[in-house]
Write a protein that holds these residues in place. Structure first.
Motif, short mmCIF file in Angstrom:
data_model
loop_
_atom_site.label_atom_id
_atom_site.label_comp_id
_atom_site.label_asym_id
_atom_site.label_seq_id
_atom_site.Cartn_x
_atom_site.Cartn_y
_atom_site.Cartn_z
N ARG A 231 0.84 -1.20 0.00
CA ARG A 231 0.00 0.00 0.00
C ARG A 231 0.88 1.26 0.00
NH1 ARG A 231 -4.87 1.31 4.25
NH2 ARG A 231 -5.37 3.31 3.40
N LEU A 232 1.95 1.22 0.75
CA LEU A 232 2.88 2.36 0.77
C LEU A 232 3.42 2.63 -0.62
CD1 LEU A 232 4.87 4.39 2.26
CD2 LEU A 232 6.48 2.50 2.16
N GLU B 15 2.20 1.83 -3.52
CA GLU B 15 1.13 2.35 -4.40
C GLU B 15 0.87 3.82 -4.12
OE1 GLU B 15 -2.42 -0.02 -4.09
OE2 GLU B 15 -1.31 -1.82 -4.70
N ASP B 16 0.80 4.19 -2.83
CA ASP B 16 0.54 5.58 -2.46
C ASP B 16 1.65 6.50 -2.96
OD1 ASP B 16 -1.82 4.94 -1.27
OD2 ASP B 16 -1.08 5.00 0.78
N ARG C 185 1.34 7.06 -6.61
CA ARG C 185 0.22 7.97 -6.91
C ARG C 185 0.61 9.42 -6.63
NH1 ARG C 185 -3.58 9.51 -3.52
NH2 ARG C 185 -3.04 7.91 -2.02
N VAL C 186 1.30 9.66 -5.53
CA VAL C 186 1.65 11.02 -5.13
C VAL C 186 2.74 11.60 -6.05
CG1 VAL C 186 2.68 12.41 -3.29
CG2 VAL C 186 0.93 10.71 -2.74
#
Ligand SMILES: [Zn+2]
Length: 242
Positions: free
Chosen positions: A208-209, A211-212, A215-216
């Motif tokens: 999840r990290l 992916e985040d 995205r950022v």
């Protein structure tokens, strides 16, 4: 696509930043960038200059084949030639290759389990990290295929008992990755030196990290930080551009 002149400035800046952060090892490591359009040449540092002496114009241009007489004349570290030509030849997306001998990096590389998921920065690295076993000084062409295999399609490589290596499509991306890897290694050694048992982050949170972050930053985190880093260098000494 950046011109050779622009790449020279970025590469010289990268050496100055490595020195600024204290990750240099007198003259003993190397950073390279592929020359645009040439298909088989890259820019690298001379073996007789410390990193704070490196400028855009004193970087040297070598061929992947690394003719020994040329290498001697250009004063390039022969180990640098083996490592960088192997990767530059076999990873078309690895325009820039950064290699450091930091103590934290060597310390973690010598640990059997290598980098542990104990920091956010380590988790960024762990999805794309390879390991290469120690064979002695990297002077022999027969090690090249094993080095390329150890790197695989990863962005980060630990050279066991030797140091760290990162690759990127730009100098900025490869530098940013070295920053993240180095910080992860420093943090691991600090955490272990505390002596308490370490908790590790669950795989789902690691994914999840990543992916985040994608995205950022939109996969563009080198470009995000590079202008600010160049301004920092300019305030200290803009001589790297010469
Ligand atoms: Zn080395």
């Amino acid at each position: 696509m950046q011109t050779e002149a622009e790449l020279r400035v970025d590469l010289a800046a990268c050496f100055r930043l490595i020195h600024l952060y204290g990750w240099d090892d007198i003259v003993f490591t190397h950073i390279s960038v592929r020359v645009p359009g040439s298909g088989h040449q890259f820019l690298i540092n001379r073996f007789d200059l410390t990193f704070e002496e490196i400028t855009a114009s004193n970087l040297v241009k070598v061929d992947f084949s690394g003719d020994e007489a040329v290498v001697r004349e250009l004063r390039v570290n022969p180990a640098g030639l083996v490592i960088h030509s192997a990767i530059q030849e076999n990873r078309p997306d690895a325009e820039c290759v950064v290699h450091c001998h930091t103590q934290a990096g060597i310390a973690v590389s010598s640990q059997r389990d290598g980098l542990l998921p104990v920091s956010q920065q380590a988790m960024l690295v762990l999805g794309s990290l390879g390991y290469h076993d120690y064979e002695g000084l990297v002077l022999h062409d027969d090690e090249k295929p094993r080095l390329v295999k150890s790197l695989g399609q990863n962005e980060y490589l630990m050279l066991r008992h030797h140091g760290l290596l990162t690759v990127g499509r730009t100098v900025a991306d490869a530098f940013k990755r070295m920053y993240t890897l180095q910080r992860a290694c420093e943090t691991q050694i600090m955490a272990q030196s505390g002596g308490a048992a370490l908790a590790v982050v669950a795989p789902a949170a690691r994914e999840r990290l990543r992916e985040d972050v994608r995205r950022v930053t939109k996969g563009n985190d080198g470009a995000l930080i590079w202008p600010a880093l160049l301004r920092r260098l300019d305030r200290l000494d803009p001589g790297y551009k010469d």
